[in-house]
Design an enzyme around this catalytic site. Structure first.
Site, PDB file in Angstrom:
ATOM      1  N   GLU A  48      -6.022 -10.900  -1.239  1.00 32.66           N
ATOM      2  CA  GLU A  48      -6.806 -10.769   0.009  1.00 32.66           C
ATOM      3  C   GLU A  48      -8.292 -10.718  -0.327  1.00 32.66           C
ATOM      4  O   GLU A  48      -9.037  -9.890   0.183  1.00 32.66           O
ATOM      5  CB  GLU A  48      -6.405  -9.492   0.757  1.00 32.66           C
ATOM      6  CG  GLU A  48      -4.924  -9.381   1.045  1.00 32.66           C
ATOM      7  CD  GLU A  48      -4.540  -8.115   1.802  1.00 32.66           C
ATOM      8  OE1 GLU A  48      -5.429  -7.407   2.301  1.00 32.66           O
ATOM      9  OE2 GLU A  48      -3.335  -7.839   1.875  1.00 32.66           O
ATOM     10  N   GLU A  62       0.803  -1.231   0.000  1.00 37.33           N
ATOM     11  CA  GLU A  62       0.000   0.000   0.000  1.00 37.33           C
ATOM     12  C   GLU A  62       0.836   1.282   0.000  1.00 37.33           C
ATOM     13  O   GLU A  62       0.642   2.167   0.835  1.00 37.33           O
ATOM     14  CB  GLU A  62      -0.970  -0.017   1.184  1.00 37.33           C
ATOM     15  CG  GLU A  62      -1.874  -1.243   1.179  1.00 37.33           C
ATOM     16  CD  GLU A  62      -2.708  -1.421   2.451  1.00 37.33           C
ATOM     17  OE1 GLU A  62      -2.707  -0.538   3.309  1.00 37.33           O
ATOM     18  OE2 GLU A  62      -3.366  -2.469   2.567  1.00 37.33           O
TER      19      GLU A  62
HETATM   20  O1  G3I Z   1      -5.991  -9.817  18.733  1.00 33.50           O
HETATM   21  C1  G3I Z   1      -6.470  -8.606  19.308  1.00 33.50           C
HETATM   22  C2  G3I Z   1      -7.284  -8.892  20.549  1.00 33.50           C
HETATM   23  O2  G3I Z   1      -6.453  -9.484  21.519  1.00 33.50           O
HETATM   24  C3  G3I Z   1      -7.861  -7.567  21.061  1.00 33.50           C
HETATM   25  O3  G3I Z   1      -8.688  -7.815  22.145  1.00 33.50           O
HETATM   26  C4  G3I Z   1      -8.690  -6.894  19.964  1.00 33.50           C
HETATM   27  C5  G3I Z   1      -9.241  -5.537  20.404  1.00 33.50           C
HETATM   28  O4  G3I Z   1      -9.190  -4.578  19.381  1.00 33.50           O
HETATM   29  O5  G3I Z   1      -7.840  -6.673  18.851  1.00 33.50           O
HETATM   30  C6  G3I Z   1      -7.326  -7.882  18.302  1.00 33.50           C
HETATM   31  O6  G3I Z   1      -6.505  -7.538  17.226  1.00 33.50           O
HETATM   32  C7  G3I Z   1      -7.147  -7.111  16.050  1.00 33.50           C
HETATM   33  C8  G3I Z   1      -6.714  -8.047  14.939  1.00 33.50           C
HETATM   34  O7  G3I Z   1      -7.184  -7.584  13.721  1.00 33.50           O
HETATM   35  C9  G3I Z   1      -7.210  -9.485  15.144  1.00 33.50           C
HETATM   36  O8  G3I Z   1      -8.585  -9.529  15.058  1.00 33.50           O
HETATM   37  C10 G3I Z   1      -6.671  -5.701  15.751  1.00 33.50           C
HETATM   38  O9  G3I Z   1      -7.208  -4.804  16.707  1.00 33.50           O
HETATM   39  C11 G3I Z   1      -7.096  -5.276  14.365  1.00 33.50           C
HETATM   40  O10 G3I Z   1      -6.473  -4.039  14.052  1.00 33.50           O
HETATM   41  C12 G3I Z   1      -6.630  -6.330  13.367  1.00 33.50           C
HETATM   42  O11 G3I Z   1      -7.112  -5.988  12.122  1.00 33.50           O
HETATM   43  C13 G3I Z   1      -6.419  -6.536  11.026  1.00 33.50           C
HETATM   44  C14 G3I Z   1      -6.033  -5.391  10.089  1.00 33.50           C
HETATM   45  O12 G3I Z   1      -5.455  -5.904   8.901  1.00 33.50           O
HETATM   46  C15 G3I Z   1      -4.972  -4.502  10.732  1.00 33.50           C
HETATM   47  O13 G3I Z   1      -3.789  -5.208  10.951  1.00 33.50           O
HETATM   48  C16 G3I Z   1      -7.330  -7.533  10.319  1.00 33.50           C
HETATM   49  O14 G3I Z   1      -7.492  -8.684  11.160  1.00 33.50           O
HETATM   50  C17 G3I Z   1      -6.691  -7.958   8.997  1.00 33.50           C
HETATM   51  O15 G3I Z   1      -7.636  -8.715   8.275  1.00 33.50           O
HETATM   52  C18 G3I Z   1      -6.330  -6.741   8.187  1.00 33.50           C
HETATM   53  O16 G3I Z   1      -5.663  -7.180   7.021  1.00 33.50           O
HETATM   54  C19 G3I Z   1      -5.247  -6.154   6.104  1.00 33.50           C
HETATM   55  C20 G3I Z   1      -4.051  -6.633   5.364  1.00 33.50           C
HETATM   56  O17 G3I Z   1      -3.039  -6.972   6.279  1.00 33.50           O
HETATM   57  C21 G3I Z   1      -3.542  -5.572   4.379  1.00 33.50           C
HETATM   58  N1  G3I Z   1      -4.579  -5.154   3.477  1.00 33.50           N
HETATM   59  C22 G3I Z   1      -5.793  -4.711   4.123  1.00 33.50           C
HETATM   60  C23 G3I Z   1      -6.318  -5.811   5.055  1.00 33.50           C
HETATM   61  C24 G3I Z   1      -7.579  -5.395   5.636  1.00 33.50           C
HETATM   62  O18 G3I Z   1      -7.350  -4.258   6.481  1.00 33.50           O
END
Ligand code: G3I
Length: 379
Positions: free
Chosen positions: A269, A164
């Site tokens: 994705e 990105e």
């Molecule tokens: O695991 C913690 C949990 O312990 C906590 O209680 C909770 C509270 O917010 O958060 C949990 O972590 C979250 C994690 O996903 C697992 O569910 C994070 O807050 C959240 O920010 C994270 O989001 C991920 C996001 O990227 C940011 O990293 C999504 O799962 C993931 O699908 C998403 O993937 C991205 C790709 O890497 C890049 N392209 C876009 C795509 C979608 O955003």
């Protein structure tokens, strides 16, 4: 119990226990699943998260082994997870994902080395809290890439090296990487990754990069790397798509344009959001969100047949294009194994019930599943 029988029982029980253990860690990849009809066309991948790999959901791993032949860590290799503090690396979860994948002969995609998101603030600061100089940030980037890529050398098939880096209008995204290092941060990242594992494939990955303006920003990045003789194997189109957007003819056009550069094309994705979503939230800019409203969450009790059919038709149209380009397309990765695991349940609006994938919340194939299988069987 007759103690004399114990050695005999050991002979029976030990091999049986070992077989069960092997079945757990090495979920049989022999069963026919989604991936199989696509053999000879492209890999079929999925993202993998903590609940799946740690066994919180015991159905997940056998299901992944059956249906997919490539895995991407959904979060476990992001900087904030794998390198949370200076000098501290946490490989545990990512190691489990990699070892599961290798035991099941799957390709492993490393996601991601350089991203503006999920990168802790300390990365850009010195020990006194002042912004790093270009040289110091390059040293930090090199150390991170050498350590992470080096750790998985020979195990990861390919890395999303930079994620990105381009804005919607095709200009370079204003990130700390760009602001502190300058626009050669991309070439440096690719060079470091190649030095750390000369055999790994290296990719540039983005969302909305099928759109004309953004594509026009991505193509010069690929060309520039190629002209400098720096390894780049592929470009990832994330594929966070919707029922009404994009018009898949631009995906068709984009694959052709990227392929003409001589790189592989991957859908990295993918999912198709079925919920009403304001168009300004299309894409995957995770800093943008909107508040929950019931009117934006209409299918809590189940997806109506009419929408199920729309989703199936949309997937079929997309896979027709991907199969037509199977010389160029090397992998199609779904962002989640079934609807329950999709990040689209919580982004861009939290707490919704979305249905963007091929399998439902009970791992049952949806009409969209049969639609894509039907497309490949026509070939
Ligand atoms: O695991 C913690 C949990 O312990 C906590 O209680 C909770 C509270 O917010 O958060 C949990 O972590 C979250 C994690 O996903 C697992 O569910 C994070 O807050 C959240 O920010 C994270 O989001 C991920 C996001 O990227 C940011 O990293 C999504 O799962 C993931 O699908 C998403 O993937 C991205 C790709 O890497 C890049 N392209 C876009 C795509 C979608 O955003």
């Amino acid at each position: 119990m007759n103690m004399k029988n114990i050695p005999k029982m050991k002979n029976i029980l030990l091999p049986a226990a070992l077989t069960v253990l092997m079945m757990i860690t090495q979920c049989s990849n022999d069963k026919t699943g989604l991936k199989d009809p696509f053999n000879g066309y492209f890999l079929i991948g999925t993202s993998v998260n903590k609940a799946m790999i740690t066994g919180t959901d015991p159905l997940a791993l056998p299901f992944i082994a059956e249906n997919f032949n490539s895995v991407t860590a959904e979060n476990a290799m992001k900087w904030e997870r794998i390198h949370p503090e200076p000098g501290k690396y946490d490989f545990a979860l990512a190691d489990s994902i990699v070892s599961f994948a290798l035991k099941n002969n799957m390709a492993v995609i490393g996601h991601v080395l350089v991203w503006h998101s999920q990168t802790p603030d300390w990365v850009f600061l010195d020990s006194l809290g002042n912004p790093l100089t270009r040289e110091a940030l390059l040293d930090r980037l090199k150390e991170h890439i050498y350590t992470v890529v080096g750790h998985y050398r020979g195990k990861v098939t390919g890395w999303d090296v930079v994620n990105e880096a381009v804005d919607e209008d095709g200009s370079m995204r204003q990130t700390k990487w760009l602001q502190i290092i300058g626009d050669d941060y991309i070439e440096k990242a690719f060079r470091f990754a190649h030095e750390a594992d000369p055999d790994a494939e290296l990719y540039y990955n983005d969302y909305n990069n099928e759109e004309k303006a953004k594509r026009a920003g991505v193509i010069p990045i690929i060309r520039d790397l190629q002209e400098k003789g720096i390894r780049i194997d592929g470009v990832g189109i994330q594929g966070h798509w919707h029922l009404d957007s994009p018009d898949f003819s631009i995906v068709d056009e984009t694959i052709g344009e990227y392929a003409a550069l001589g790189v592989k094309v991957m859908i990295t994705e993918m999912e198709i959001n079925v919920l009403p979503t304001p168009a300004w939230l299309y894409g995957a800019e995770i800093s943008k969100t909107a508040e929950y409203r019931d009117s934006l969450n209409p299918y809590v009790e189940g997806l109506p047949d009419s929408v199920q059919t729309q989703l199936a038709d949309r997937y079929a149209a997309l896979f027709r294009i991907l199969l037509d380009h199977s010389d160029a397309v090397s992998r199609v990765t779904f962002w989640g194994i079934n609807d329950a695991y999709s990040w689209k349940n919580d982004w861009p609006i939290p707490g919704r019930t979305n249905y963007p994938l091929l399998f439902d919340r009970n791992y049952k194939p949806k009409p969209a599943y049969y639609a894509v299988i039907n497309e490949v069987k026509k070939k």
